[in-house]
Write a protein that holds these residues in place. Sequence first.
Motif, short mmCIF file in Angstrom:
data_model
loop_
_atom_site.label_atom_id
_atom_site.label_comp_id
_atom_site.label_asym_id
_atom_site.label_seq_id
_atom_site.Cartn_x
_atom_site.Cartn_y
_atom_site.Cartn_z
N ILE A 173 -14.19 -116.85 89.37
CA ILE A 173 -13.08 -116.81 89.07
C ILE A 173 -12.72 -115.24 88.96
CG2 ILE A 173 -12.30 -115.80 86.05
CD1 ILE A 173 -14.36 -117.64 85.19
N ASP A 174 -11.25 -115.09 88.74
CA ASP A 174 -10.04 -114.04 89.17
C ASP A 174 -10.82 -112.43 88.25
OD1 ASP A 174 -8.15 -111.56 90.51
OD2 ASP A 174 -7.20 -113.54 90.85
N LEU A 175 -11.76 -111.73 89.00
CA LEU A 175 -12.16 -110.41 87.46
C LEU A 175 -10.74 -109.87 87.52
CD1 LEU A 175 -15.85 -109.20 88.46
CD2 LEU A 175 -14.46 -111.38 86.63
N HIS A 176 -9.93 -109.63 88.44
CA HIS A 176 -8.57 -108.50 88.45
C HIS A 176 -7.68 -109.59 87.25
CE1 HIS A 176 -9.52 -106.17 91.40
NE2 HIS A 176 -9.99 -106.84 91.81
N LYS A 177 -7.70 -110.85 86.82
CA LYS A 177 -6.80 -111.21 86.25
C LYS A 177 -7.86 -111.28 84.72
CE LYS A 177 -3.41 -114.35 89.28
NZ LYS A 177 -3.95 -115.38 89.78
N THR A 178 -8.92 -111.14 85.02
CA THR A 178 -10.07 -111.52 83.68
C THR A 178 -9.65 -109.87 82.61
OG1 THR A 178 -11.66 -112.94 84.75
CG2 THR A 178 -12.28 -111.39 82.98
N ALA A 179 -9.96 -109.05 83.53
CA ALA A 179 -9.67 -106.99 83.23
C ALA A 179 -8.18 -107.29 82.40
CB ALA A 179 -9.75 -106.45 84.06
N VAL A 180 -7.33 -108.24 82.81
CA VAL A 180 -6.07 -108.02 82.70
C VAL A 180 -5.63 -108.42 81.42
CG1 VAL A 180 -3.36 -108.35 82.69
CG2 VAL A 180 -4.62 -107.30 84.79
N LYS A 181 -6.20 -109.42 81.52
CA LYS A 181 -6.12 -110.31 79.47
C LYS A 181 -6.96 -110.27 78.70
CE LYS A 181 -3.28 -113.37 80.69
NZ LYS A 181 -2.25 -114.11 79.71
N LEU A 182 -8.38 -109.40 79.59
CA LEU A 182 -8.65 -108.52 78.17
C LEU A 182 -8.72 -107.53 78.22
CD1 LEU A 182 -11.96 -108.42 76.73
CD2 LEU A 182 -12.84 -107.37 78.77
N ASP A 183 -8.09 -106.73 78.51
CA ASP A 183 -6.87 -105.92 78.22
C ASP A 183 -5.95 -105.92 77.33
OD1 ASP A 183 -8.48 -103.69 79.13
OD2 ASP A 183 -6.50 -103.69 80.77
N GLU A 184 -4.95 -107.38 77.45
CA GLU A 184 -4.26 -107.44 76.19
C GLU A 184 -4.65 -107.47 75.22
OE1 GLU A 184 -2.03 -110.20 78.66
OE2 GLU A 184 -0.70 -109.28 80.15
N ALA A 185 -6.06 -108.91 75.02
CA ALA A 185 -6.22 -109.75 74.11
C ALA A 185 -6.86 -108.08 72.71
CB ALA A 185 -7.78 -110.23 74.08
N SER A 186 -7.42 -107.21 73.33
CA SER A 186 -8.38 -105.79 72.93
C SER A 186 -7.57 -105.43 72.62
CB SER A 186 -9.17 -105.08 73.85
OG SER A 186 -10.39 -105.94 74.54
N GLU A 187 -6.18 -104.87 72.72
CA GLU A 187 -5.61 -104.50 72.67
C GLU A 187 -4.48 -105.28 71.32
OE1 GLU A 187 -1.26 -101.97 72.98
OE2 GLU A 187 -1.82 -103.22 75.13
N ALA A 188 -4.19 -106.42 71.46
CA ALA A 188 -3.83 -106.82 70.23
C ALA A 188 -4.69 -107.19 68.85
CB ALA A 188 -3.41 -108.62 70.18
N LEU A 189 -6.08 -107.16 69.48
CA LEU A 189 -7.05 -107.11 68.19
C LEU A 189 -7.22 -106.15 67.57
CD1 LEU A 189 -9.92 -109.28 70.03
CD2 LEU A 189 -8.84 -109.82 67.53
N GLY A 190 -7.20 -104.96 68.07
CA GLY A 190 -7.38 -103.08 67.93
C GLY A 190 -6.20 -103.55 66.62
N LYS A 191 -5.37 -103.93 66.32
CA LYS A 191 -3.67 -103.32 66.42
C LYS A 191 -4.03 -104.09 64.90
CE LYS A 191 0.10 -102.71 69.48
NZ LYS A 191 1.02 -103.20 70.58
N ILE A 192 -4.06 -105.58 65.16
CA ILE A 192 -4.76 -106.22 63.69
C ILE A 192 -6.24 -105.86 62.55
CG2 ILE A 192 -6.07 -108.87 62.81
CD1 ILE A 192 -5.22 -109.91 64.99
N ALA A 193 -6.80 -105.29 63.86
CA ALA A 193 -7.74 -104.97 62.32
C ALA A 193 -6.97 -102.96 61.67
CB ALA A 193 -9.07 -103.78 63.79
N ALA A 194 -6.31 -102.52 62.94
CA ALA A 194 -5.74 -101.19 61.86
C ALA A 194 -4.75 -101.73 61.22
CB ALA A 194 -4.87 -100.40 63.10
#
Length: 248
Positions: A41-62
């Motif tokens: 797996i391309d970890l650079h793409k993993t990092a980008v997608k993980l950041d996107e998902a984490s940001e969205a989840l943080g907003k839901i929690a907020a």
Amino acid sequence: MAKVNVKDLLNAGVHFGHLTRKWNPAMAPYIFMEKNGIHIIDLHKTAVKLDEASEALGKIAASGRKILFVATKKQAKDVVAKHAEEINMPYITERWPGGMLTNFVTIRKAVKKMNSIDRMKKDGTFETLSKKERLQVDRQRLALEKNLGSIADMTRLPSAVFVVDIVREHIAIAEAQKLGIPIFAMVDTNTDPRQVDFAIPANDDASKSIDIILTTVADSIKAGLSTRKAEKEKAKEGKEEGAETKEA
């Protein structure tokens, strides 16, 4: 929000996919190469997608909404339970109860039954039962706790679902899709990332890989919860100041 480190992902083995013969072509954009018959797996793409998902989840929690975590495979159960409990979010790590989302009213009734048994034990009603009846009630309580204890505080449908292994948890995915609940998931090379709203390409078979993904996600949710708490305290202070000014 802290960005995930690609080197840390590498050390956790997040890049190891499945055997090439087991791949899903829809994962092609996230595959870096093939090595010894295994997709990497391309970890650079993993990092980008993980950041996107984490940001969205943080907003839901907020916003004060709940996120349901789902992982019933052996390698993921304890990891997911640990992180979900730390952030006070509901989770399913035993068998997925059919209709968990699409028939939520029935699931809530089962949770209420569990709470009812607890009340019986507190108010002494339990002691008035025969030995056989007490044994039956205890067994029922244990079964309910095992399957539903981790969602006891989930009084309404979650605003998002986070899944580890979308192939294994296909019923949970289907129910969330039917209700239009956003799906966040770790997607390995044998899965179809188009089934979820936020796909995080990652090895979903190794505990270390699952743990580093969940740690990043949980940290963002914690930040969101802290933001919500600060805003509520600020609003409370504002009300108190307003009341004092009015009295003066």
